[in-house]
Design an enzyme around this catalytic site. Structure first.
Site, PDB file in Angstrom:
ATOM      1  CE1 TYR A 208      -3.942  -1.980   0.383  1.00 20.57           C
ATOM      2  CE2 TYR A 208      -3.004  -2.883   2.392  1.00 20.57           C
ATOM      3  CZ  TYR A 208      -3.972  -2.906   1.417  1.00 20.57           C
ATOM      4  OH  TYR A 208      -4.962  -3.835   1.474  1.00 20.57           O
TER       5      TYR A 208
ATOM      6  NE  ARG B 158      -5.320   4.816  -4.061  1.00 19.94           N
ATOM      7  CZ  ARG B 158      -5.854   3.673  -3.620  1.00 19.94           C
ATOM      8  NH1 ARG B 158      -7.148   3.467  -3.679  1.00 19.94           N
ATOM      9  NH2 ARG B 158      -5.095   2.732  -3.104  1.00 19.94           N
TER      10      ARG B 158
END
Lengths: 346, 321
Positions: A37, A223
């Site tokens: 992440y 994103r």
């Protein structure tokens, strides 16, 4: 060039496929051979021709079939589309944005003509030609968000900004990776991200929230996120878990190439002008393992990413049961050669 | 990668509206519509003042639904750092300026069942656009507008004519009339939101009274138009750019950084939004935090600085820029 829209299904007989061009334009989400992440946010600006980034709102060969699938989902479960009463001006903002972007990117398919508040919208692939009054919901067959998002690929959430937080106060969600609008509606940014493992500890959400609160008009960002789905099913919702959950037990070394799909979300975020809300577009792309390995760079990279993925993330994404089978199958296509940096095919 | 979305505009008209207040109408160069915005938004105006770049935020006061042009009002500040004096003395109809996209750090809470707007002086400007929006959406609102004298107060007559004296109330210092805050705060229906924009003392006073009267924090909104305060000049080192630069008496760190040709992020230029938060690489001296963004603990820790308004005293400050 006009898009050749495919006739295909995302349920029952699962006839969804990507064309050769469709494979090449797939937004592959791994820029290196591992994954963790990160606040992987970048400006949402038009990208190279023949990629999913060419236009800011992407329309592809699956458009018509996806809109048919969305209509089926909404027919069975109207709660997939909800908007709290204070979100009406944000709904109109959303309608304007999607009409403008689709008409700009695909003039052969969509035309928007504005004459003051009197607007005419033509959607040729879906056979729609509608004149309505901007700002007057009674001139549309649905509320503005539902009207336009029945004609736009991807899920859409509109978040209100107040009290230094973002609130999920409207949305249409029918192509989701196991989350529910009906459950999350009215939640704030930290609440709806509550279940994500690891990322809270490294402060990803604090930083992302701070960034989004200052998102500027005219400067959308994007994103990528990803997971995997068994069978090309768009609607992997908690509401329908009994329909798709068991699919994960059906993966075998023989069928994994067809059944296992990489599922990528190209998320874009836009500050809306009239309402000061933020539009989250969550556009879902699917590609089977068999299709993916036709691109040698991706065929090498994906097994390496999956093999080294932390167990918590694999669990959260629901890959645990078939991860090894997929890695074993993919590894046949990984000759161990080095891969070039970045997402795109060599 | 940063994208420049600044917009070149033409000054279409300059109007004197009250003592020391001028209104500027800005239109795009080619007549194309400007972006829509929401009531409470501001733009940052960039001015080229004799080779020196000045940037000031001004609230948009025209109708948010009219993209044919933006209007701003500029109060000529007595101790102007240069921006408001430049706008008043040099900017004429036909001139060109550059403005940012609209940014709203003072939005309407769309859940509100009633909206009470308290303005002091030039703090009226964001409310003019807000009222336009509230009235178009059919929301309940009232404006309480404090002015020094009736000739100082801009726009009060137009607003009363437009929305009625029952919704627009004027309080004039010279006539010893003051906003009856305590009474206002009492007996409001549940779901009422309060917005205040004006001098710092007025904002603090209203917010404190409201809190004491038991108003929930979420229903209180304010915008402070804080100009970067002047101070003694100092020098700073920009670590990533490998530059040492001077910050003058009437200059903010952000302005000095921009003058050195370095791009730093900003939105409000008034210590409120957090966008220009800058990490401190090393420090020998005392930070003067002038912003409303960092918590007291963060200010005390001395690791971050809001460079749009804060200053420094001492031999060495190295910024991560």
């Amino acid at each position: 060039m006009a898009i050749a829209f495919r006739e295909e299904t995302f349920r029952d007989d699962f006839t969804f496929r990507n064309s050769r061009e469709g494979i090449r334009r797939f937004p592959f989400p791994f820029h290196e051979d591992k994954y963790m992440y990160a606040v992987n946010i970048e400006p949402h600006v038009p990208g190279a021709k023949d990629t999913a980034y060419e236009h800011l709102i992407d329309v592809d060969e699956h458009y018509v079939a996806e809109m048919q699938d969305r209509a089926l989902v909404l027919q069975e479960d109207p709660l997939r589309c909800q908007a709290l009463p204070h979100m009406m001006s944000a709904q109109w903002d959303t309608l304007e944005l999607l009409m403008e972007q689709q008409a700009r990117g695909y003039p052969e398919a969509f035309t928007l003509t504005r004459n003051g508040d009197r607007w005419r919208w033509i959607n040729r692939p879906m056979g729609i030609d509608h004149t309505f009054t901007f700002g007057d919901p009674s001139t549309l067959p649905f509320e503005p968000m539902e009207y336009i998002t029945r004609q736009a690929q991807g899920d859409f959430c509109i978040v209100d900004q107040r009290d230094g937080n973002l609130w999920m106060d409207a949305g249409i969600v029918t192509t989701q990776a196991d989350w529910s609008l009906d459950f999350d509606i009215g939640m704030n940014f930290m609440e709806w991200h509550g279940p994500v493992p690891l990322a809270h500890e490294v402060g990803v959400f604090d930083r992302a929230l701070k960034f989004l609160l200052n998102l500027q008009q005219g400067k959308p960002v994007r994103r990528l996120n990803w997971t995997m789905t068994i069978n090309p099913r768009l609607d992997t919702s908690p509401e329908n878990y009994p329909k798709w959950g068991p699919d994960r037990a059906t993966v075998t070394p023989q069928n994994v190439g067809e059944k296992a799909h990489l599922r990528v979300e190209l998320q874009s975020l836009w500050r809306l002008p009239r309402s000061n809300a933020i539009l989250f577009v969550i556009r879902c792309y699917l590609i089977s393992m068999g299709e993916l390995v036709t691109v040698p760079k991706w065929a090498r990279r994906l097994p390496r990413v999956l093999r080294t993925l932390p167990a918590e993330i694999a669990d959260y994404k629901g890959l645990t049961r078939y991860r090894q089978t997929t890695v074993d199958w993919l590894s046949k296509y990984d000759d161990g050669a080095a891969t070039s940096a970045g997402f795109f095919p060599d | 990668m940063s994208i420049n979305t600044d917009m070149p505009v033409r000054v279409a008209a300059v109007t004197e509206v009250a003592e020391r207040v001028k209104r500027f109408r800005l239109e795009s160069l080619d007549g194309a519509p400007l972006p829509f915005f929401s009531g409470g938004a501001h733009v940052v105006v960039s001015m080229q003042d004799d080779g020196r770049l000045r940037r000031n935020p001004y609230s948009l006061m025209s109708s948010p639904h009219d993209p044919s042009g933006y209007e701003i009002s500029v109060l000529r500040v007595e101790q102007s750092r240069g921006g408001s004096a430049f706008m008043h003395e040099h900017v004429k109809a036909g001139d060109r300026l550059v403005i940012s996209q609209p940014v709203n750090l003072f939005p309407i809470d769309h859940r509100g069942r009633k909206h009470i707007l308290l303005a002091g002086g030039i703090g009226i400007t964001p409310f003019i656009a807000m009222m336009e929006q509230l009235s178009r959406e059919g929301r309940a609102f009232e404006l309480h507008y404090a002015v020094r004298t009736r000739t100082h107060g801009a726009y009060w007559k137009n607003l009363q004519e437009r929305y009625g004296a029952h919704r627009v109330k004027i309080y004039c210092d010279a006539e010893s009339l003051f906003i009856p805050t305590a009474t206002l705060l009492e007996f409001q229906p549940l779901g009422t939101h309060l917005y205040v924009c004006g001098p710092g003392g007025m904002i603090d006073g209203v917010l404190n009274q409201a809190r004491q009267a038991g108003w929930p924090e979420q229903n209180l909104h304010c915008e402070r138009f804080l100009a970067p305060p002047p101070g003694k000049p100092f020098r700073i080192v920009l670590q990533r750019s490998q530059k040492e630069i001077a910050v003058e008496e009437h200059q903010s760190i952000l302005e000095a950084v921009e003058a050195a040709g370095i791009d730093a992020p900003f939105l409000c230029r008034g210590g409120a939004c957090g966008q220009c938060e800058t990490a401190i690489a090393s420090l020998d001296g005392v930070l003067e935090h002038n912003d409303h963004y960092l918590s007291e603990a963060e200010k005390a820790a001395g690791r971050k600085l809001m460079i749009c308004v804060s200053r420094f005293k001492g031999p060495e400050l190295v910024l991560d820029l």
